[in-house]
Design a protein around this motif. Structure first.
Motif, PDB file in Angstrom:
ATOM      1  N   SER A   1      -8.373  -8.475   7.475  1.00 31.76           N
ATOM      2  CA  SER A   1      -7.489  -7.387   7.566  1.00 31.76           C
ATOM      3  C   SER A   1      -7.893  -6.036   7.091  1.00 31.76           C
ATOM      4  O   SER A   1      -8.550  -6.016   5.902  1.00 31.76           O
TER       5      SER A   1
ATOM      6  N   ASP B   1      -7.424  -1.988   6.696  1.00 31.72           N
ATOM      7  CA  ASP B   1      -6.366  -0.979   6.658  1.00 31.72           C
ATOM      8  C   ASP B   1      -7.254   0.460   6.490  1.00 31.72           C
ATOM      9  O   ASP B   1      -7.260   0.558   5.462  1.00 31.72           O
ATOM     10  N   ASN B   2      -7.150   1.268   7.409  1.00 26.61           N
ATOM     11  CA  ASN B   2      -7.385   2.571   7.514  1.00 26.61           C
ATOM     12  C   ASN B   2      -6.584   3.702   7.781  1.00 26.61           C
ATOM     13  O   ASN B   2      -6.613   4.687   8.295  1.00 26.61           O
TER      14      ASN B   2
ATOM     15  N   THR C   1      -7.675   0.198  12.348  1.00 25.25           N
ATOM     16  CA  THR C   1      -7.004  -0.660  11.605  1.00 25.25           C
ATOM     17  C   THR C   1      -6.731  -1.912  12.354  1.00 25.25           C
ATOM     18  O   THR C   1      -6.450  -1.727  13.655  1.00 25.25           O
TER      19      THR C   1
ATOM     20  N   LEU D   1      -4.069  -5.213  11.374  1.00 23.93           N
ATOM     21  CA  LEU D   1      -3.529  -5.617  10.220  1.00 23.93           C
ATOM     22  C   LEU D   1      -3.104  -7.239  10.331  1.00 23.93           C
ATOM     23  O   LEU D   1      -2.208  -7.315  11.268  1.00 23.93           O
TER      24      LEU D   1
ATOM     25  N   ASN E   1       3.487  -5.293   5.711  1.00 21.17           N
ATOM     26  CA  ASN E   1       2.161  -4.997   5.749  1.00 21.17           C
ATOM     27  C   ASN E   1       1.612  -3.672   5.151  1.00 21.17           C
ATOM     28  O   ASN E   1       0.501  -3.230   5.219  1.00 21.17           O
TER      29      ASN E   1
ATOM     30  N   SER F   1       0.992  -3.397   2.492  1.00 24.07           N
ATOM     31  CA  SER F   1      -0.090  -3.463   1.351  1.00 24.07           C
ATOM     32  C   SER F   1      -1.617  -3.319   1.962  1.00 24.07           C
ATOM     33  O   SER F   1      -2.578  -3.594   1.253  1.00 24.07           O
ATOM     34  N   GLY F   2      -1.605  -3.591   3.185  1.00 26.16           N
ATOM     35  CA  GLY F   2      -2.801  -3.649   4.056  1.00 26.16           C
ATOM     36  C   GLY F   2      -3.025  -4.986   4.834  1.00 26.16           C
ATOM     37  O   GLY F   2      -4.211  -5.102   5.264  1.00 26.16           O
TER      38      GLY F   2
END
Length: 411
Positions: free
Chosen positions: A330, A332-333, A343, A345, A404, A406-407
């Motif tokens: 995963s 996350d940007n 990104t 996720l 999601n 939290s990333g």
């Protein structure tokens, strides 16, 4: 979708368990609201196929529908197939992660690459993400030529000190290890050890008598007001950058050329659909085995899901990345300019790979989920866009996951 001002409803075919009704609705919304042209989505849970949908047009210029067996290039989703070939050899003790690449491929150990290990190759740390000198016309279709170019390329950094996404070269770095250790070409090994036993419609180089309809890829068309990522800015402004060289120095490779479909381009040229990718990932989501076919051990699955390298600024993509020995984790940007384009996720234990334009395949051992989405109209960015992410989000919500933020998706 609209045509000449009239609303067109794209038929969605296939099966979908009631539990995943929201996913079907999002798939239909992709056609109605998000510009989808042709696509497929499939998932299994605990080895049982729960969703198998397809729809739209495979080739709008010839009014050809996306059918049940339509396939397309899945770009970097191919890297997961290549990495899995390496993991099978690691599981058998024929290839060792900590070993120098030179133990298997002596010619690679030159021009600053002497200290490269097998783990570094799977981690995108082997420092050959791009080629400084022009690739000859049709070079991507010539395995021996590309391997020679990798051997002769000077390291772009000291291997192991940074991670830089090997956009296409991953297929030859890891793929040549598979060839040297197994004695088979990458495509042949994948067919014999994975796709064939699993009945997966997935090819790293299609056969001469290939009969499946192949949907031509429709390139992404940027708009004047498009928010550019750091990767895109570098690509457009510095022709000698890793970004420009990895993306543009391809010897004229045409993703829709049937000759290219026959080549074993393990970093970007795989041909499949959502059902074919789910067939590959289903054993990985269920301890390494499905319907009596064991691909890898449970111990190897535990290694494949573990993040092995993470960086806040990938040398190629210029964003945060997380990899697990050849697979994406995963990523996350969302907090950065243009970051939504960079990104993807998924679940924290999930591993898989995206393909340029927005396709993806993954396994999540936590919930025994195998998932894939493929399409022919590319979207913006190198990871996911709203079409694929909306389907993944709906799948995780249906399985009881709550957020999601939290990333990664968590219960």
């Amino acid at each position: 979708m609209t045509k000449d001002g009239e609303e067109i409803t794209m038929a969605v075919e296939g099966t979908c368990d009631a539990k995943f009704a929201e996913l079907r609705e999002e798939f239909e919304r992709n056609f109605a609201e998000r510009g989808e042209v042709g696509a497929s989505v499939c998932l299994s849970v605990g080895g049982e196929t729960m969703v198998d949908l397809w729809g739209g047009q495979a080739d709008p210029t010839h009014d050809q529908a996306w059918e049940e067996d339509t396939v397309s290039i899945v770009f970097s989703c191919s890297k997961a197939a290549t990495a899995l070939c390496a993991h099978i050899l690691i599981d058998r003790g024929e290839l060792k992660l900590a070993a120098p690449v030179s133990d298997y491929w002596p010619e690679f150990a030159q021009k600053g690459k002497e200290g490269t290990t097998v783990q570094m190759m799977l981690n995108h740390e082997s420092a050959v993400p791009a080629f400084r000198d022009p690739i000859k016309p049709g070079g991507y279709l010539d395995w021996d030529y590309m391997v020679k170019r990798i051997e002769e390329e000077e390291a772009h950094w000291v291997p192991g000190t940074s991670s830089g996404y090997h956009m296409v070269s991953f297929g030859w770095t890891v793929g040549e290890l598979v060839r040297r250790v197994s004695g088979k070409s990458l495509g042949s090994f994948f067919r014999d050890e994975l796709a064939g036993p699993l009945g997966a419609d997935f090819w790293l180089g299609v056969p001469v008598d290939f009969a499946h309809p192949v949907a031509p890829i429709i390139p992404f068309q940027p708009s004047p007001d498009m928010e550019m990522t750091a990767f895109t800015q570098k690509l457009l402004t510095d022709p000698q950058s890793i970004q420009a060289l990895s993306f543009l120095n391809s010897g004229g490779w045409d993703m829709n050329d049937p000759k290219g479909h026959k080549a074993e381009i393990g970093g970007a040229g795989g041909i499949s659909n959502a059902r074919g990718q789910v067939a590959m990932y289903t054993p990985l989501a269920n301890g390494g085995e499905h319907k009596g076919v064991r691909i890898v051990s449970e111990e190897r699955i535990a290694h494949m899901e573990r993040c092995s390298v993470a960086t806040s600024v990938n040398m190629t993509l210029l964003c945060g990345t997380r990899f697990a020995s050849g697979f994406m984790k995963s990523m996350d940007n969302r907090a950065y300019p243009g970051g939504k384009q960079m990104t993807a996720l998924i679940g924290e234990r999930a591993f898989g790979h995206v393909g340029a334009g927005g396709s993806i395949g993954l396994a999540d051992p936590e919930c025994n989920l195998a998932f894939s989405y493929t399409m022919n109209r590319m979207g913006q960015g190198l990871l996911l866009n709203d079409r694929g992410q909306s389907l993944i989000d709906a799948a995780y919500r249906a399985l009881g996951y709550r957020s999601n933020e939290s990333g990664a998706w968590v219960r």
